[in-house]
Design a protein around this motif. Structure first.
Motif, PDB file in Angstrom:
ATOM      1  N   ILE A 188       0.835  -1.206   0.000  1.00  0.00           N
ATOM      2  CA  ILE A 188       0.000   0.000   0.000  1.00  0.00           C
ATOM      3  C   ILE A 188       0.865   1.249   0.000  1.00  0.00           C
ATOM      4  O   ILE A 188       0.570   2.230  -0.698  1.00  0.00           O
ATOM      5  CB  ILE A 188      -0.937  -0.016   1.226  1.00  0.00           C
ATOM      6  CG1 ILE A 188      -1.911  -1.192   1.123  1.00  0.00           C
ATOM      7  CG2 ILE A 188      -1.701   1.292   1.343  1.00  0.00           C
ATOM      8  CD1 ILE A 188      -2.677  -1.465   2.399  1.00  0.00           C
ATOM      9  N   ALA A 189       1.957   1.234   0.766  1.00  0.00           N
ATOM     10  CA  ALA A 189       2.816   2.412   0.864  1.00  0.00           C
ATOM     11  C   ALA A 189       3.627   2.638  -0.406  1.00  0.00           C
ATOM     12  O   ALA A 189       3.730   3.770  -0.901  1.00  0.00           O
ATOM     13  CB  ALA A 189       3.750   2.274   2.059  1.00  0.00           C
ATOM     14  N   VAL A 190       4.203   1.562  -0.944  1.00  0.00           N
ATOM     15  CA  VAL A 190       5.038   1.683  -2.150  1.00  0.00           C
ATOM     16  C   VAL A 190       4.184   1.821  -3.400  1.00  0.00           C
ATOM     17  O   VAL A 190       4.603   2.403  -4.404  1.00  0.00           O
ATOM     18  CB  VAL A 190       5.975   0.469  -2.265  1.00  0.00           C
ATOM     19  CG1 VAL A 190       6.822   0.528  -3.529  1.00  0.00           C
ATOM     20  CG2 VAL A 190       6.880   0.383  -1.037  1.00  0.00           C
ATOM     21  N   ALA A 191       2.950   1.290  -3.367  1.00  0.00           N
ATOM     22  CA  ALA A 191       2.014   1.311  -4.497  1.00  0.00           C
ATOM     23  C   ALA A 191       2.552   0.529  -5.692  1.00  0.00           C
ATOM     24  O   ALA A 191       2.273   0.853  -6.848  1.00  0.00           O
ATOM     25  CB  ALA A 191       1.684   2.747  -4.913  1.00  0.00           C
ATOM     26  N   PHE A 192       3.315  -0.518  -5.404  1.00  0.00           N
ATOM     27  CA  PHE A 192       3.859  -1.357  -6.473  1.00  0.00           C
ATOM     28  C   PHE A 192       4.357  -2.662  -5.869  1.00  0.00           C
ATOM     29  O   PHE A 192       4.966  -2.665  -4.797  1.00  0.00           O
ATOM     30  CB  PHE A 192       5.012  -0.649  -7.182  1.00  0.00           C
ATOM     31  CG  PHE A 192       5.704  -1.491  -8.224  1.00  0.00           C
ATOM     32  CD1 PHE A 192       5.068  -1.789  -9.427  1.00  0.00           C
ATOM     33  CD2 PHE A 192       6.971  -1.990  -8.001  1.00  0.00           C
ATOM     34  CE1 PHE A 192       5.692  -2.573 -10.386  1.00  0.00           C
ATOM     35  CE2 PHE A 192       7.608  -2.766  -8.957  1.00  0.00           C
ATOM     36  CZ  PHE A 192       6.961  -3.060 -10.153  1.00  0.00           C
ATOM     37  N   VAL A 193       4.085  -3.766  -6.552  1.00  0.00           N
ATOM     38  CA  VAL A 193       4.637  -5.063  -6.167  1.00  0.00           C
ATOM     39  C   VAL A 193       5.158  -5.757  -7.420  1.00  0.00           C
ATOM     40  O   VAL A 193       4.587  -5.626  -8.508  1.00  0.00           O
ATOM     41  CB  VAL A 193       3.592  -5.967  -5.473  1.00  0.00           C
ATOM     42  CG1 VAL A 193       3.196  -5.406  -4.118  1.00  0.00           C
ATOM     43  CG2 VAL A 193       2.363  -6.170  -6.342  1.00  0.00           C
ATOM     44  N   ALA A 194       6.243  -6.482  -7.259  1.00  0.00           N
ATOM     45  CA  ALA A 194       6.825  -7.278  -8.343  1.00  0.00           C
ATOM     46  C   ALA A 194       7.599  -8.423  -7.720  1.00  0.00           C
ATOM     47  O   ALA A 194       8.127  -8.284  -6.603  1.00  0.00           O
ATOM     48  CB  ALA A 194       7.739  -6.428  -9.222  1.00  0.00           C
ATOM     49  N   PRO A 195       7.692  -9.573  -8.382  1.00  0.00           N
ATOM     50  CA  PRO A 195       8.391 -10.728  -7.791  1.00  0.00           C
ATOM     51  C   PRO A 195       9.828 -10.434  -7.402  1.00  0.00           C
ATOM     52  O   PRO A 195      10.312 -10.942  -6.387  1.00  0.00           O
ATOM     53  CB  PRO A 195       8.318 -11.782  -8.908  1.00  0.00           C
ATOM     54  CG  PRO A 195       7.115 -11.407  -9.704  1.00  0.00           C
ATOM     55  CD  PRO A 195       7.059  -9.909  -9.676  1.00  0.00           C
ATOM     56  N   ASP A 196      10.520  -9.621  -8.209  1.00  0.00           N
ATOM     57  CA  ASP A 196      11.926  -9.340  -7.919  1.00  0.00           C
ATOM     58  C   ASP A 196      12.117  -8.462  -6.699  1.00  0.00           C
ATOM     59  O   ASP A 196      13.259  -8.237  -6.270  1.00  0.00           O
ATOM     60  CB  ASP A 196      12.584  -8.686  -9.136  1.00  0.00           C
ATOM     61  CG  ASP A 196      12.726  -9.655 -10.302  1.00  0.00           C
ATOM     62  OD1 ASP A 196      12.773 -10.877 -10.042  1.00  0.00           O
ATOM     63  OD2 ASP A 196      12.780  -9.204 -11.461  1.00  0.00           O
ATOM     64  N   SER A 197      11.032  -7.937  -6.132  1.00  0.00           N
ATOM     65  CA  SER A 197      11.136  -7.161  -4.892  1.00  0.00           C
ATOM     66  C   SER A 197      11.179  -8.065  -3.665  1.00  0.00           C
ATOM     67  O   SER A 197      11.449  -7.578  -2.554  1.00  0.00           O
ATOM     68  CB  SER A 197       9.941  -6.203  -4.766  1.00  0.00           C
ATOM     69  OG  SER A 197       9.880  -5.311  -5.855  1.00  0.00           O
ATOM     70  N   PHE A 198      10.910  -9.358  -3.852  1.00  0.00           N
ATOM     71  CA  PHE A 198      10.808 -10.278  -2.722  1.00  0.00           C
ATOM     72  C   PHE A 198      11.730 -11.471  -2.922  1.00  0.00           C
ATOM     73  O   PHE A 198      11.311 -12.630  -2.842  1.00  0.00           O
ATOM     74  CB  PHE A 198       9.359 -10.739  -2.546  1.00  0.00           C
ATOM     75  CG  PHE A 198       8.373  -9.610  -2.490  1.00  0.00           C
ATOM     76  CD1 PHE A 198       8.282  -8.799  -1.378  1.00  0.00           C
ATOM     77  CD2 PHE A 198       7.553  -9.338  -3.585  1.00  0.00           C
ATOM     78  CE1 PHE A 198       7.385  -7.750  -1.329  1.00  0.00           C
ATOM     79  CE2 PHE A 198       6.645  -8.293  -3.554  1.00  0.00           C
ATOM     80  CZ  PHE A 198       6.566  -7.495  -2.414  1.00  0.00           C
ATOM     81  N   THR A 199      12.975 -11.185  -3.186  1.00  0.00           N
ATOM     82  CA  THR A 199      13.955 -12.237  -3.398  1.00  0.00           C
ATOM     83  C   THR A 199      14.399 -12.835  -2.063  1.00  0.00           C
ATOM     84  O   THR A 199      13.956 -12.420  -0.987  1.00  0.00           O
ATOM     85  CB  THR A 199      15.176 -11.688  -4.146  1.00  0.00           C
ATOM     86  OG1 THR A 199      15.772 -10.647  -3.354  1.00  0.00           O
ATOM     87  CG2 THR A 199      14.765 -11.109  -5.499  1.00  0.00           C
ATOM     88  N   VAL A 200      15.297 -13.818  -2.158  1.00  0.00           N
ATOM     89  CA  VAL A 200      15.840 -14.450  -0.954  1.00  0.00           C
ATOM     90  C   VAL A 200      16.523 -13.424  -0.058  1.00  0.00           C
ATOM     91  O   VAL A 200      16.523 -13.560   1.178  1.00  0.00           O
ATOM     92  CB  VAL A 200      16.837 -15.553  -1.365  1.00  0.00           C
ATOM     93  CG1 VAL A 200      17.558 -16.111  -0.153  1.00  0.00           C
ATOM     94  CG2 VAL A 200      16.115 -16.664  -2.113  1.00  0.00           C
ATOM     95  N   PHE A 201      17.059 -12.376  -0.665  1.00  0.00           N
ATOM     96  CA  PHE A 201      17.766 -11.370   0.126  1.00  0.00           C
ATOM     97  C   PHE A 201      16.844 -10.712   1.145  1.00  0.00           C
ATOM     98  O   PHE A 201      17.292 -10.302   2.218  1.00  0.00           O
ATOM     99  CB  PHE A 201      18.359 -10.308  -0.805  1.00  0.00           C
ATOM    100  CG  PHE A 201      19.182  -9.277  -0.089  1.00  0.00           C
ATOM    101  CD1 PHE A 201      20.432  -9.603   0.403  1.00  0.00           C
ATOM    102  CD2 PHE A 201      18.696  -7.994   0.120  1.00  0.00           C
ATOM    103  CE1 PHE A 201      21.195  -8.660   1.086  1.00  0.00           C
ATOM    104  CE2 PHE A 201      19.446  -7.048   0.785  1.00  0.00           C
ATOM    105  CZ  PHE A 201      20.703  -7.383   1.270  1.00  0.00           C
ATOM    106  N   LEU A 202      15.558 -10.601   0.841  1.00  0.00           N
ATOM    107  CA  LEU A 202      14.612 -10.026   1.796  1.00  0.00           C
ATOM    108  C   LEU A 202      14.527 -10.898   3.047  1.00  0.00           C
ATOM    109  O   LEU A 202      14.543 -10.382   4.175  1.00  0.00           O
ATOM    110  CB  LEU A 202      13.237  -9.875   1.154  1.00  0.00           C
ATOM    111  CG  LEU A 202      12.103  -9.397   2.071  1.00  0.00           C
ATOM    112  CD1 LEU A 202      12.429  -8.038   2.664  1.00  0.00           C
ATOM    113  CD2 LEU A 202      10.780  -9.350   1.317  1.00  0.00           C
ATOM    114  N   SER A 203      14.430 -12.206   2.873  1.00  0.00           N
ATOM    115  CA  SER A 203      14.375 -13.114   4.025  1.00  0.00           C
ATOM    116  C   SER A 203      15.647 -13.012   4.865  1.00  0.00           C
ATOM    117  O   SER A 203      15.593 -12.973   6.107  1.00  0.00           O
ATOM    118  CB  SER A 203      14.179 -14.555   3.558  1.00  0.00           C
ATOM    119  OG  SER A 203      12.947 -14.714   2.903  1.00  0.00           O
TER     120      SER A 203
END
Length: 343
Positions: free
Chosen positions: A241-256
């Motif tokens: 909601i805050a970023v107003a954008f989602v994409a698969p590459d935004s949630f890579t292993v690096f996020l975990s």
């Protein structure tokens, strides 16, 4: 006896006063920060919620998860798809994302929590690796947008001003996120101070003794994993909601891995430590990029190692040690004052 009671009450005032000052400071930020800085503050709160959720599992229950970035992505995509495909109001997507992640976390935990230690870490790591690829799959592309992701519109505030302050979308979302974060932190505090919290800590420290005392280890582990996924899913929904954008590459292993780093930096088994870990995740990568454009992640890794040397027990533990040292300097005067009151 009366002296000990007065000393105990005097020691309890510190944390309560600190919480009140932090809340007062957080509520005052929209008065003097720009929209961009408020957006950064919103993301700090988002990361704090996710880190707190992971800490409930890792710090308080002793179960290592390297896949919570997947639940973050799950919450973000549930909110994004509901807003994009079904025109659901942004505020209504948050409890739905929380419920979805709670159920998925509980079901995923049923088989996976039979593993221990590095086996559990590897199994959860596989979830973080697989989910971004699933989000790109052609069968889901009509819902998820595939590689291109989903672009959302900024959530408009329902009112134009509050207490004489103009409410832009970034200011409004900051206040909404602050209210949700405060509620979730308070819920975690009450949860951990009760019977469930004592059971989780017993499972972490002495599982055999906990089982012999009648604690259902499988049930409590699954509950911890589900609640942890719920917190992380709420954070993901707020992020979308805050970023107003989602994409698969935004949630890579690096996020975990970053969420786990935030838990360690803030302090294992520490509720306020989630805020310190969130500040690290939000601002240190930008600082590293400003120091070196050529090798920002080398600088990031160096700063991470430096934090471990300076505060090996986490920022929260270091802060508590500093407070205890300051109190020890002031204790003689404080004891004399309380002694006078008791007499």
């Amino acid at each position: 006896m009366k002296l000990n009671t007065l000393l105990h009450k005097d020691a309890e005032r510190g944390p309560k006063l600190a919480v009140a000052l932090v809340l007062l400071f957080a509520c005052s930020l929209p008065l003097f920060l720009t929209d961009y800085r408020l957006f950064q503050a919103t993301m700090v709160l988002v990361y704090a919620i996710a880190i707190l959720g992971l800490n409930l599992l890792t710090g308080f229950t002793g179960q290592i998860s390297l896949g919570h970035g997947a639940f973050f992505a799950m919450g973000a995509y549930v909110a994004a798809v509901l807003m994009d495909q079904f025109q659901v109001p942004y505020w209504a997507t948050i409890p739905i994302a929380a419920a979805v992640c709670l159920v998925v976390g509980f079901l995923f935990g049923l088989p996976i929590l039979k593993l221990e230690g590095h086996y559990l870490a590897l199994a959860t790591f596989s979830l973080a690796v697989a989910l971004p690829q699933l989000l790109k799959h052609k069968s889901l592309e009509a819902w998820t947008g595939g590689v291109q992701g989903i672009v959302l519109s900024k959530a408009a505030p329902p009112i134009e001003s509050l207490l004489g302050m103009h409410l832009s979308p970034d200011r409004w979302l900051y206040l909404v996120t602050l209210a949700i974060a405060a509620g979730l932190f308070l819920a975690a505090w009450h949860l951990l101070r009760g019977r469930i919290g004592r059971a989780l800590i017993a499972i972490r420290d002495q599982p055999v003794a906990a089982s012999s005392m009648g604690v259902n280890i499988v049930l409590f582990k699954n509950l911890a994993f589900a609640v942890s996924a719920l917190y992380t899913g709420v954070a993901g929904a707020l992020s979308a909601i805050a970023v107003a954008f989602v994409a698969p590459d935004s949630f890579t292993v690096f996020l975990s891995l970053s969420l786990m780093a935030g838990v360690v930096i803030g302090g294992l088994a520490s509720i306020p430590g989630a805020l310190f870990g969130a500040l690290f995740l939000q601002f240190i990568p930008n600082l590293a990029g400003g120091i070196s454009k050529a090798a920002p992640w080398a600088i990031y890794g160096s700063l991470l190692i430096l934090c471990m040397f300076v505060a090996p027990g986490g920022a929260a533990a270091t802060g508590r040690a500093l407070v205890r040292r300051i109190r020890s300097w002031k204790r003689p005067a404080s004891v004399a004052r309380i002694t006078e009151q008791s007499t």
